[in-house]
Design an enzyme around this catalytic site. Structure first.
Site, PDB file in Angstrom:
ATOM      1  N   ASP A 234       0.876  -1.159   0.000  1.00  0.00           N
ATOM      2  CA  ASP A 234       0.000   0.000   0.000  1.00  0.00           C
ATOM      3  C   ASP A 234       0.923   1.222   0.000  1.00  0.00           C
ATOM      4  OD1 ASP A 234      -2.083   1.757   0.051  1.00  0.00           O
ATOM      5  OD2 ASP A 234      -3.165   0.785   1.683  1.00  0.00           O
TER       6      ASP A 234
HETATM    7  C1  BGC Z   1      -4.953   3.263  -0.086  1.00  0.00           C
HETATM    8  C2  BGC Z   1      -5.049   2.253  -1.215  1.00  0.00           C
HETATM    9  C3  BGC Z   1      -4.802   2.936  -2.533  1.00  0.00           C
HETATM   10  C4  BGC Z   1      -3.456   3.606  -2.487  1.00  0.00           C
HETATM   11  C5  BGC Z   1      -3.092   4.306  -3.768  1.00  0.00           C
HETATM   12  C6  BGC Z   1      -3.693   4.104  -0.152  1.00  0.00           C
HETATM   13  O1  BGC Z   1      -3.747   5.165   0.738  1.00  0.00           O
HETATM   14  O2  BGC Z   1      -5.024   2.610   1.150  1.00  0.00           O
HETATM   15  O3  BGC Z   1      -6.309   1.640  -1.190  1.00  0.00           O
HETATM   16  O4  BGC Z   1      -4.899   2.027  -3.582  1.00  0.00           O
HETATM   17  O5  BGC Z   1      -3.462   4.585  -1.444  1.00  0.00           O
HETATM   18  O6  BGC Z   1      -3.826   5.449  -3.952  1.00  0.00           O
END
Ligand code: BGC
Length: 669
Positions: free
Chosen positions: A235
């Site tokens: 993530d």
């Molecule tokens: C989120 C993810 C997301 C990623 C990219 C993170 O803060 O938890 O779900 O895909 O950012 O934007």
């Protein structure tokens, strides 16, 4: 070319390319080019390896990660879950993937399949359910739909990312059985049945180890035990608090996103030189990524489409089917244009648009247009019915209440401040109801709402979730009976927060975590309705609940066999469903199992099958519901594996978890 075919070809080719890469080039492939391009990977020009391009997220193609392109804003995941319609989940996957293709990306960072442990989780709207069976039954076709277009799905957030408070630092402490039976189960099934191209590691720790370096979760379980063939990415910034580079490599993390930290060249070089990880481990991570990249490339010539009328219609249909009619006293709904002269429309979500730049977090999709409830209703009323602001003078008053995507409501990176609606909305509902007996509350929100102060004062409550860019039209169609509400709750609505498992004690250790940010999942497998059933707590609205404008009856239940093999056999329950009303409608027949002769403590009942059926007035259809032995299994900590016990299981057939109409049983030998 089918996905399977492409995979076979690209596996060999991926090995070839891998063998040509220098060590430095392998390192480069593990992350992005840096801050300016945070959703793509680094290209290797020498070998013509392009950037792999991803985009958020579960509600459609996100604005911030698509080069600021406007795309179809679909209803929130919880709305799709409420449809209990596998076909719609697949169709949504296909449509989203076509939009991903149209913006020139390879992978959709969706679906999110974390389980609803607390109704306060700010991202409940991005997830399916509190129930792993329902989650996987809808996530599997969604992923299959996405990948049928040659776009990768990235299933997130692995694992136990069940709250947004302290999501980057909390430590979910979960015993082995609930970890597998509740929190990993949908991931396992999606991996086995839909073969997703990628999995996203979570921010939080699970049993003391961060998700993106959690060897047990990634290497041992996901890859070795379940046979996952894709790659794992972090993530965004989830590797920051992780101490070592080798932790991530040995854990099984292929891509560090969005910028190199643990996977900075120098750190990788040093760690390898010191013998902290092997070239074989590195190669496996690079190979996994290359194989997917080649697969994605092999589909690149296909054309995509975005904002087509098909996609917008689909968004509307999902919104309509996902709406849950929670209360309809005196059959006030559906409304009729011929029977009312005036209508009063109030509430903070009446004119609200939800699609904005990063509004609510990474799931934010900016659509080319968004029909608000007011616009949808004006279109429907065609000037035939007066719209008033004085609620006491109108035939019907509709309050558009609910939440929004600001901090403290339904939003990434924070949890909801409370289970109730904001105070001024509760006041608006109660004063409206005091001035107009025909008060309809339409909720636009992505998570359960406590309604103690007002539920008995209003005749009608319709939960529209976040209904997407066609939401206003969908709501007007359901209110006026041009579409039937057929949604069923994928999540229990508690009467009060303390009824819910994570909040049953006031101890912070259960939520949001103790002083060391440890969150103890002491409730074990008793999450959602499993908890309410076990503790005999009356929910406000139970899991699986939802009313219709018509009525249904079931007859002639037959079970295909009386005994079955515990060795992944399946059986069918057949029954007649009859629409006894004079309107068309859809019913979702649910099957719950109870392990009668269990050697361990199991939930009183668990969802093991369902089928949605559409019926015309007075129509009768024979439907069959498949129940698979593996879905009746529990996770056995002795053998560290799933087990279906021999003996009798009761199968309960009903309209919700608390409305069982018939029972039958099966013997496993
Ligand atoms: C989120 C993810 C997301 C990623 C990219 C993170 O803060 O938890 O779900 O895909 O950012 O934007």
């Amino acid at each position: 070319m089918t996905t399977i075919g492409a995979k076979q070809v690209s596996g060999k080719k991926a090995f070839e390319i891998l063998s040509k890469l220098t060590l430095d080039e392998k390192f480069q492939l593990l992350t992005s080019p840096g801050f300016r391009r945070i959703y793509v990977t680094k290209p290797i020009k020498r070998l013509r390896i392009p950037s792999f391009r991803t985009t958020d997220g579960p509600l459609g193609v996100a604005y911030h990660s698509s080069g600021f392109k406007k795309c179809t804003r679909f209803p929130a995941t919880i709305s799709v879950a409420s449809t209990w319609n596998r076909g719609l989940a697949r169709a949504m996957g296909v449509a989203m993937a076509e939009e991903v293709r149209a913006v020139g990306r390879h992978m959709l960072l969706a679906p999110g399949i974390n389980i609803a442990r607390t109704p306060l989780n700010g991202r409940t709207f991005e997830y399916f359910s509190e129930d792993p069976y329902l989650t996987k039954e809808l996530a599997i076709p969604f992923v299959q739909g996405v990948q049928s277009v040659g776009i990768g799905a990235c299933v997130k957030h692995y694992a136990a990312n069940n709250q947004e408070i302290d999501r980057r630092s909390c430590n979910a402490i979960i015993a082995e059985r609930p970890l597998h039976e509740i929190y990993l189960r949908a991931f396992r099934e999606v991996v086995k049945e839909a073969d997703p191209w990628a999995i996203m590691g979570c921010y939080n720790k699970v049993n003391g180890v961060y998700g993106c370096e959690n060897k047990y979760l990634i290497k041992d379980i996901l890859m070795d035990r379940w046979g996952f063939k894709g790659f794992v990415m972090s993530d965004w910034f989830a590797t920051r608090p992780i101490e070592t580079t080798e932790g991530c490599i040995n854990g099984g993390l292929s891509l560090e996103m969005p910028i190199p930290s643990k996977y900075k060249r120098k750190r990788l070089q040093r760690s390898l030189k010191d013998g902290k990880f092997s070239v074989e481990s590195l190669d496996d991570l690079v190979y996994r990524f290359l194989r997917v990249l080649l697969m994605a490339q092999s589909f690149e010539q296909q054309s995509g489409s975005r904002n087509s009328s098909e996609h917008q219609n689909l968004a509307r249909i999902i919104a309509e089917e996902g709406m849950v009619l929670l209360k309809n006293h005196g059959n006030l709904l559906p409304l009729s244009l011929d029977e009312i002269d005036s209508i009063a429309l109030v509430g903070r979500n009446l004119k609200k648009k939800f699609g904005g730049f990063l509004y609510g977090g990474s799931s934010a999709v900016k659509p080319p247009y968004e029909i608000t409830p007011l616009e949808g209703l004006k279109e429907k009323l065609k000037g035939k019915v007066k719209i008033l602001s004085n609620v006491s003078k109108a035939d019907i008053a509709i309050v558009f209440a609910g939440l929004n995507h600001n901090k403290g409501e339904d939003s990434e990176a924070s949890d909801r401040a409370k289970l109730e609606l904001p105070t001024e909305q509760v006041e608006l509902i109660t004063t409206t109801a005091a001035n107009n007996p025909n008060t309809v509350v339409v909720l636009i929100a992505g998570s359960p709402i406590a309604m103690r102060e007002w539920i008995n004062k209003v005749p009608v409550v319709l939960d529209a979730w976040y209904p997407g860019m066609e939401g206003g039209r969908a709501i007007a169609n359901v209110l006026f009976g041009d579409a039937e509400p057929s949604g069923r709750l994928p999540i229990t609505f508690p009467k009060k927060l303390s009824d819910s498992p994570a909040h049953s004690s006031r101890e912070r250790r259960h939520y949001p975590g103790d002083d060391e940010k440890n969150v103890f999942y002491d409730e074990g497998v008793f999450i959602g309705y499993r908890w309410f059933d076990e503790k005999e707590i009356e929910p406000l609205f139970p899991f699986g609940f939802g009313l219709s404008y018509t009525g249904f009856e079931y007859e002639n239940v037959l079970i295909s066999k009386e005994s079955a093999s515990a060795n992944d056999d399946s059986l069918e329950i057949q029954l007649d469903v009859i629409n006894i009303g004079d309107r068309p409608g859809a019913d979702t027949i649910q099957v719950y199992s109870r392990d009668i002769q269990s050697s361990i403590v199991r939930p009183p009942q668990e969802l093991v099958g369902f089928e949605k059926v559409f019926l015309k007035p007075n129509e009768r259809k024979t439907i069959s519901i498949q129940v698979r032995a593996r879905d009746l299994a529990f996770y056995d900590v002795e053998s560290h594996d799933w087990k279906v016990e021999q003996g009798e299981f009761q199968l309960k057939i009903g309209r919700s978890s608390r409305d069982i109409k018939m029972k039958t049983s099966i013997l496993f030998d």
